[in-house]
Design a protein around this motif. Structure first.
Motif, short mmCIF file in Angstrom:
data_model
loop_
_atom_site.label_atom_id
_atom_site.label_comp_id
_atom_site.label_asym_id
_atom_site.label_seq_id
_atom_site.Cartn_x
_atom_site.Cartn_y
_atom_site.Cartn_z
N GLU A 361 -2.60 -11.39 -1.11
CA GLU A 361 -3.97 -11.78 -0.76
C GLU A 361 -4.69 -10.70 0.04
O GLU A 361 -5.92 -10.68 0.10
N PHE A 362 -3.91 -9.83 0.70
CA PHE A 362 -4.54 -8.85 1.60
C PHE A 362 -4.45 -7.43 1.05
O PHE A 362 -4.45 -6.46 1.79
N LYS A 363 -4.36 -7.35 -0.28
CA LYS A 363 -4.36 -6.03 -0.92
C LYS A 363 -5.66 -5.84 -1.68
O LYS A 363 -6.18 -6.80 -2.27
N VAL A 364 -6.17 -4.63 -1.67
CA VAL A 364 -7.33 -4.30 -2.48
C VAL A 364 -6.88 -3.23 -3.46
O VAL A 364 -6.40 -2.17 -3.04
N ASN A 365 -7.02 -3.52 -4.73
CA ASN A 365 -6.51 -2.63 -5.79
C ASN A 365 -5.06 -2.23 -5.54
O ASN A 365 -4.68 -1.06 -5.68
N GLY A 366 -4.28 -3.17 -5.10
CA GLY A 366 -2.85 -2.93 -4.90
C GLY A 366 -2.50 -2.26 -3.58
O GLY A 366 -1.33 -2.08 -3.26
N VAL A 367 -3.52 -1.87 -2.79
CA VAL A 367 -3.24 -1.20 -1.52
C VAL A 367 -3.46 -2.20 -0.37
O VAL A 367 -4.53 -2.80 -0.27
N PRO A 368 -2.47 -2.36 0.49
CA PRO A 368 -2.66 -3.32 1.59
C PRO A 368 -3.70 -2.84 2.60
O PRO A 368 -3.81 -1.63 2.83
N ASN A 369 -4.44 -3.77 3.16
CA ASN A 369 -5.39 -3.40 4.23
C ASN A 369 -4.64 -2.88 5.45
O ASN A 369 -5.10 -1.97 6.12
N VAL A 370 -3.51 -3.52 5.76
CA VAL A 370 -2.65 -3.01 6.84
C VAL A 370 -1.47 -2.34 6.14
O VAL A 370 -0.67 -3.01 5.48
N ASP A 371 -1.37 -1.04 6.28
CA ASP A 371 -0.31 -0.33 5.55
C ASP A 371 1.05 -0.50 6.21
O ASP A 371 2.07 -0.60 5.54
N TYR A 372 1.06 -0.51 7.55
CA TYR A 372 2.34 -0.66 8.27
C TYR A 372 2.12 -1.54 9.50
O TYR A 372 1.09 -1.42 10.17
N VAL A 373 3.10 -2.37 9.78
CA VAL A 373 3.11 -3.11 11.04
C VAL A 373 4.27 -2.58 11.87
O VAL A 373 5.41 -2.51 11.40
N LEU A 374 3.96 -2.18 13.08
CA LEU A 374 5.01 -1.79 14.04
C LEU A 374 5.10 -2.89 15.09
O LEU A 374 4.07 -3.34 15.60
N THR A 375 6.29 -3.30 15.41
CA THR A 375 6.41 -4.26 16.50
C THR A 375 6.39 -3.51 17.85
O THR A 375 6.51 -2.28 17.87
#
Ligand code: HC1
Ligand code: SF4
Length: 558
Positions: A361-375
């Protein structure tokens, strides 16, 4: 008043559930692998044994204190006994400490050092690594498991998920999912609470630090980052500050030195969420359809839980994207004309955000809006890796053009904060006295279930705030039985994001300091209510014009 003797010193008994708690109160760090005050007592590790006045041994975690009792916590026999347990565990445990993800945080390593274990008398029976890397949130390695059962109990008792359990008996005993499937295929919701409870490296937070370094070092990328509210009050202790201390300025300074190009605060995204979620709440009340109560949607482990255990309730879950996702859509839009490849990183207290970021749901043309999540744990690792002396950094401000946020956005990181922020938006009296009274309606505090009522015009709004998925499940059953609420805030982790699965571990008693840190940060903000954030108007007239649904909403029910 009742007393007992601990190592010959009288100590007052004051409602402690067991000897272990009383001994800790007396200032003695009794070792244990399997005791957590909020979980049931398992009594398996035997490290907390004490000697009673008759020379017998009692497990302190499962013995209630009694007036007149006399126990010893440190005798030659106990020392021998504890060393023996540690040696037996170590004989069966991988000893590649220097390359373990949990190096420096492992209780087994810590106690081996504390009890001066320099030699193991038993043959090495350690098995080869047995890694389950299928989850986006956690990594398991059963060869590092000491069978304390902390993960099983937290997953069952606090989260009501039951994704993992003991399997087999005797020397074959292990922790397993149903049919030993990869954890990704189980009911796991990715909350990371098991990783937080695990005393060794058997369950750890997925590590994406090297991928992010690679993006930072790439000259063809523009790397932006957002920092979640709860991160600022949780990394202090690991980096030479006090836990609960608001370190946002130092975090910004550190991220800049590490090479991030644009640095923002998720609290700004939370302001957007408040505006959208309060509008949705009022619309649903006005329309009077069968979609009340409205459940919040910012916690991805809760959304996962709802999808897996209560799919029929999905139409009740807010269509608002989480603050992280709302803000990410805006940031990617803002820089869409950049000549460089855009990479967006979110620093979160949460392991489940890694899963949320990867949702289709959060990808645009297969690319995520958030590319990486760091804790937060990964951020600490990267700061240490950089050689930055965090405690000596001069605090710096977040970047424009998204440089403003309100106190309402900051308090999202503690259970009750989302609700309080929404209530600030909907009440008509915006005076400091009115906002102060909202803080005392019952939405604050570390209780797992809280309720409050607030007047909206001549209607009473009834809200419930739950943290811990077991509490969420119980509340849902009450709602199904006919109890009415207008708004229900759910955070999967007990106490909210301040105790997220990706945060450095602290005892439950210390969590409150982090919550207080966020409320103090709110006090320092000169704007308290999200609609007064001047940036909001700019966004709605600019990037968001005609695109509110596309950029800020999602329909989990479809
Ligand atoms: Fe949270 Fe949220 S508060 S979910 O707990 O709504 O992770 O801190 O960033 O998105 O703002 C987490 C924290 C966080 C979102 C916000
Ligand atoms: Fe259970 Fe959460 Fe661990 Fe998954 S991440 S196994 S749901 S405690």
């Amino acid at each position: 008043r009742e007393y007992m003797l601990i190592d010959g010193i009288p100590v007052e008994i004051n409602g402690e559930k067991n000897l272990l708690e009383l001994i800790r109160k007396a200032g003695i760090k009794l070792p244990t692998f399997c005791y957590h005050s909020e979980l049931s007592v398992y009594g398996a590790c035997r490290m907390c044994m004490v000697e009673n006045e008759w020379g017998g041994l009692d497990a302190a975690c499962s013995t209630p204190p009694r007036a007149g009792m006399s126990i010893k916590t440190n005798t030659e026999r106990l020392q021998k006994y504890r060393k023996m347990i540690l040696e037996l565990l170590l004989a069966n445990h991988c000893r590649d400490c220097t390359t373990c993800n949990n190096n420096g945080k492992c209780k087994l390593q810590d106690l081996a050092m504390r009890y001066n274990i320099s030699h193991i008398r038993f043959p090495n029976t350690a098995s080869n690594p047995d890694v389950d890397d299928s989850s986006l949130c956690i990594t398991r390695d059963r060869s590092k498991c000491i069978l304390c059962g902390d993960c099983v109990r937290v997953c069952n008792e606090v989260q009501n998920v039951g994704a993992i359990d003991f399997a087999y008996r005797g020397s074959k005993m292990t922790i397993s999912t149903v049919f030993d499937k990869p954890i990704f295929e189980s009911n796991c919701v990715g909350c990371g609470q098991c990783a937080l409870a695990c005393p060794t490296g058997a369950i750890v937070v997925k590590d994406d630090t090297q991928k992010v370094w690679k993006e930072i070092y790439d000259k063809n990328t523009r790397v932006s980052v957002q920092i979640a509210p709860a991160v600022r009050v949780a990394l202090g202790k690991e980096l030479g500050l006090n836990d609960g201390e608001n370190a946002i300025g130092k975090i910004v300074a550190a991220l800049r030195r590490m090479g991030f190009d644009d640095i923002f605060d998720t609290s700004t995204g939370a302001d957007l969420t408040v505006l959208e979620e309060s509008a949705e709440l009022l619309r649903r009340i006005r329309e009077g359809k069968n979609d009340m109560p409205l459940f919040t949607s910012c916690c991805p482990a809760w959304v996962n839980y709802c999808e897996k255990f209560y799919p029929e309730l999905l139409p009740h879950v807010s269509t608002c994207r989480s603050p992280m996702q709302m803000f990410a859509s805006i940031i990617k839009e803002e820089y869409s004309t950049s000549s460089k490849r855009l990479v967006h990183v979110a620093v979160m207290p949460c392991t489940a955000k890694k899963f949320e970021a990867a949702r289709k749901e959060f990808k645009v043309n297969g690319v995520p809006n958030v590319d990486y999540v760091l804790t937060t744990q990964e951020l600490v690792r990267m700061i240490k890796e950089s050689g930055i002396v965090f405690s000596e950094l001069e605090p710096e401000a977040i970047d424009m053009p998204f440089g403003t946020y309100t106190g309402a956005g900051v308090i999202f990181g503690v259970s009750g904060g989302v609700t309080e922020a929404v209530l600030r938006r909907v009440v008509s009296d915006k005076s400091p006295t009115s906002f102060r009274s909202l803080a005392y309606t019952g939405v604050r505090g570390m209780n797992g279930v809280k309720e409050a009522s607030v007047m909206y015009g001549d209607r009473k709004l009834k809200v419930a705030v739950v943290s811990g998925l077991k509490n969420a499940g119980d509340l849902i059953e009450r709602i199904k039985a006919g109890e009415h609420y207008d708004l229900v805030e759910v955070m999967a982790c007990p106490g909210g994001c301040i105790n997220g699965g990706g945060q450095p571990f602290v005892q439950s008693e210390e969590r409150e300091k982090r919550g207080k840190g966020l409320y103090s940060a709110d006090k320092l903000c000169n704007i308290k209510s999200s609609e007064e954030n001047p940036l909001m108007m700019t966004l709605y007239k600019g990037i968001l014009k005609g695109r509110v649904h596309e950029l800020l909403h999602v329909d989990y029910a479809s």
